[in-house]
Motif scaffolding. Structure first.
Motif, PDB file in Angstrom:
ATOM      1  N   LYS A 191       0.816  -1.226   0.000  1.00  0.00           N
ATOM      2  CA  LYS A 191       0.000   0.000   0.000  1.00  0.00           C
ATOM      3  C   LYS A 191       0.844   1.268   0.000  1.00  0.00           C
ATOM      4  CE  LYS A 191      -3.699   2.246   2.667  1.00  0.00           C
ATOM      5  NZ  LYS A 191      -4.643   2.094   3.796  1.00  0.00           N
ATOM      6  N   TYR A 192       2.013   1.245   0.656  1.00  0.00           N
ATOM      7  CA  TYR A 192       2.807   2.460   0.847  1.00  0.00           C
ATOM      8  C   TYR A 192       4.125   2.407   0.063  1.00  0.00           C
ATOM      9  CZ  TYR A 192      -0.340   3.295   4.799  1.00  0.00           C
ATOM     10  OH  TYR A 192      -1.440   3.506   5.584  1.00  0.00           O
ATOM     11  N   LYS A 193       4.609   3.588  -0.320  1.00  0.00           N
ATOM     12  CA  LYS A 193       5.871   3.692  -1.048  1.00  0.00           C
ATOM     13  C   LYS A 193       7.056   3.697  -0.092  1.00  0.00           C
ATOM     14  CE  LYS A 193       4.101   6.376  -4.994  1.00  0.00           C
ATOM     15  NZ  LYS A 193       4.260   7.635  -5.756  1.00  0.00           N
ATOM     16  N   SER A 194       8.184   3.190  -0.598  1.00  0.00           N
ATOM     17  CA  SER A 194       9.399   3.168   0.208  1.00  0.00           C
ATOM     18  C   SER A 194      10.578   3.663  -0.613  1.00  0.00           C
ATOM     19  CB  SER A 194       9.698   1.747   0.719  1.00  0.00           C
ATOM     20  OG  SER A 194      10.081   0.911  -0.359  1.00  0.00           O
ATOM     21  N   ILE A 195      11.666   3.948   0.081  1.00  0.00           N
ATOM     22  CA  ILE A 195      12.919   4.324  -0.561  1.00  0.00           C
ATOM     23  C   ILE A 195      14.056   3.685   0.231  1.00  0.00           C
ATOM     24  CG2 ILE A 195      13.324   6.449   0.787  1.00  0.00           C
ATOM     25  CD1 ILE A 195      14.231   7.782  -1.825  1.00  0.00           C
ATOM     26  N   SER A 196      15.133   3.375  -0.438  1.00  0.00           N
ATOM     27  CA  SER A 196      16.276   2.746   0.226  1.00  0.00           C
ATOM     28  C   SER A 196      17.511   3.613   0.073  1.00  0.00           C
ATOM     29  CB  SER A 196      16.542   1.356  -0.377  1.00  0.00           C
ATOM     30  OG  SER A 196      15.422   0.519  -0.227  1.00  0.00           O
ATOM     31  N   LEU A 197      18.227   3.805   1.163  1.00  0.00           N
ATOM     32  CA  LEU A 197      19.471   4.563   1.144  1.00  0.00           C
ATOM     33  C   LEU A 197      20.621   3.621   0.823  1.00  0.00           C
ATOM     34  CD1 LEU A 197      18.938   6.761   4.337  1.00  0.00           C
ATOM     35  CD2 LEU A 197      18.268   7.237   1.985  1.00  0.00           C
ATOM     36  N   ASP A 198      21.410   3.984  -0.171  1.00  0.00           N
ATOM     37  CA  ASP A 198      22.487   3.104  -0.615  1.00  0.00           C
ATOM     38  C   ASP A 198      23.737   3.322   0.229  1.00  0.00           C
ATOM     39  OD1 ASP A 198      23.852   1.227  -2.050  1.00  0.00           O
ATOM     40  OD2 ASP A 198      24.375   2.585  -3.706  1.00  0.00           O
ATOM     41  N   LYS A 199      23.574   3.132   1.512  1.00  0.00           N
ATOM     42  CA  LYS A 199      24.698   3.235   2.441  1.00  0.00           C
ATOM     43  C   LYS A 199      24.372   2.418   3.681  1.00  0.00           C
ATOM     44  CE  LYS A 199      24.257   7.694   2.483  1.00  0.00           C
ATOM     45  NZ  LYS A 199      24.470   9.133   2.778  1.00  0.00           N
ATOM     46  N   PRO A 200      25.352   1.770   4.287  1.00  0.00           N
ATOM     47  CA  PRO A 200      25.092   0.977   5.496  1.00  0.00           C
ATOM     48  C   PRO A 200      24.986   1.890   6.716  1.00  0.00           C
ATOM     49  CG  PRO A 200      27.405   0.796   4.873  1.00  0.00           C
ATOM     50  CD  PRO A 200      26.752   1.637   3.818  1.00  0.00           C
ATOM     51  N   LEU A 201      23.825   1.875   7.352  1.00  0.00           N
ATOM     52  CA  LEU A 201      23.597   2.701   8.542  1.00  0.00           C
ATOM     53  C   LEU A 201      23.174   1.867   9.751  1.00  0.00           C
ATOM     54  CD1 LEU A 201      21.654   5.664   6.872  1.00  0.00           C
ATOM     55  CD2 LEU A 201      24.026   5.681   7.666  1.00  0.00           C
ATOM     56  N   VAL A 202      22.912   0.573   9.510  1.00  0.00           N
ATOM     57  CA  VAL A 202      22.478  -0.327  10.579  1.00  0.00           C
ATOM     58  C   VAL A 202      23.425  -1.523  10.619  1.00  0.00           C
ATOM     59  CG1 VAL A 202      20.596  -1.759  11.461  1.00  0.00           C
ATOM     60  CG2 VAL A 202      20.072   0.375  10.240  1.00  0.00           C
ATOM     61  N   VAL A 203      23.777  -1.950  11.829  1.00  0.00           N
ATOM     62  CA  VAL A 203      24.667  -3.099  11.987  1.00  0.00           C
ATOM     63  C   VAL A 203      23.971  -4.164  12.823  1.00  0.00           C
ATOM     64  CG1 VAL A 203      26.895  -3.932  12.842  1.00  0.00           C
ATOM     65  CG2 VAL A 203      26.716  -1.627  11.859  1.00  0.00           C
ATOM     66  N   LYS A 204      23.921  -5.374  12.274  1.00  0.00           N
ATOM     67  CA  LYS A 204      23.403  -6.524  13.015  1.00  0.00           C
ATOM     68  C   LYS A 204      24.601  -7.378  13.413  1.00  0.00           C
ATOM     69  CE  LYS A 204      20.097 -10.295  13.041  1.00  0.00           C
ATOM     70  NZ  LYS A 204      19.528  -9.781  14.294  1.00  0.00           N
TER      71      LYS A 204
END
Length: 327
Positions: A191-204
């Motif tokens: 239903k909703y639009k998304s966008i992805s940032l092409d950079k690592p900002l989260v670490v698992k």
């Protein structure tokens, strides 16, 4: 006055790693946020008491709401956090993950520049305790690519959305004991639009030897997810059978990586059609020689071009610094 961001941290038996998650928030370059720690351990349990002590250490450093819930599951804990969130933007952070310092600043800037976007993802660095790592690239995610494992979000900590999504369509389905992140995101992205940032900002950061979840429960949750997205019209009848096969294939790969019981691995293998050559090779290598499989796995898992050893070592050192903040 409401904060711009609400950061929800669901926690269960995570008192050892929770300080690192909180420390990374203390170091954020953007400061207008509240933290909601939603405790699923159960009131007065040993782990809840340990978690309380961690919260007390940070209460003068961060704007924290601490919710002590009855023990249900991760979806319930997330929903309790959502019910208490006041921010314009809502993010999740698992108690064993951490954000890089500019995470909130980057998310804020992207939301302000893209008024029609409801969800934002970033790339995720996954690090095993052995130092093995890879980068999950989250570009062009939609419901089907997520469901069919063509794309992944990497971790529940990579979910950030506008408050209106929750106000309009609600939170997590707390009948899900597994796959709650995929269920939530797949339904919302229909239903909703998304966008992805092409950079690592989260670490698992996790231990590759963690036990695999209950086999039968995992199969049941996969069946439930298939039924739910089919009823909603996200997949059609032909895709239903394909999704079943893809889910089993993903379970098999996870079971091999996490060194599940060989009898369970064999059981799943027999349920799958059209198994790719590399998965077959991994399967037979694991059955014949787990030691050889571990060596091959490390090479394959670490093959991401951008993620060299120096970058991984820097992130591991950064995590140690976050840990020292608490100590």
């Amino acid at each position: 006055m409401s904060k711009l961001f609400s950061i929800i941290i669901p926690t269960y038996k995570g008192s050892d790693s929770l300080p690192i998650a909180l420390a990374c928030l203390e170091k954020q370059t953007f400061k207008d946020f509240e933290v909601i720690v939603s405790d699923d351990n159960g009131k007065d349990s040993d782990e809840q008491i340990k978690t309380q002590k961690v919260i007390d250490t940070f209460k003068d450093k961060l704007n924290i709401k601490y919710l002590i819930n009855k023990h249900v599951n991760g979806s319930y804990a997330r929903n309790q956090g959502l019910q208490n969130a006041e921010g314009k933007y809502i993010c999740f952070l698992d108690d064993d993950d951490f954000y890089l310092d500019s995470y909130l600043e980057e998310i804020k800037k992207t939301f302000e520049l893209n008024k029609d976007i409801s969800f934002i993802f970033s790339n995720v660095v996954i690090i095993l305790k052995e130092g093995v790592s890879r980068i999950v690239e989250c570009n062009d995610i939609d419901s089907k690519s997520l469901l069919f494992y063509k794309k992944e979000i990497g971790t529940g900590s990579n979910i950030c959305f506008r408050r209106e999504v929750y106000d309009t369509d609600g939170g997590f389905n707390d009948s899900y004991l597994r796959l709650q992140d995929i269920e939530f995101v797949a339904k919302k992205l229909a239903k909703y639009k998304s966008i992805s940032l092409d950079k690592p900002l989260v670490v698992k950061y996790y231990n590759s030897n963690d036990n695999f979840p209950n086999f039968d429960r995992n199969i049941k949750m996969c069946e439930k997810l298939r039924d739910d997205v089919y009823k909603l019209g996200i997949i059609n009848k032909e895709e239903y059978a394909e999704l079943r096969n893809n889910q089993l294939l993903n379970i098999l790969k996870d079971m091999i990586v996490k060194k599940s019981l060989k009898d369970d691995v064999k059981r799943v293998y027999k349920m799958i059609n059209n198994i790719p050559f590399m998965v077959k090779a991994s399967y037979y290598t694991y059955l014949l020689s787990p030691k050889l499989f571990n060596t091959i796995f490390k090479v394959i898992f670490s093959s991401t071009k951008e993620n060299n050893d120096s970058n991984v070592n820097e992130l591991i050192e950064y995590r140690k610094k976050l840990e020292e903040i608490y100590k």
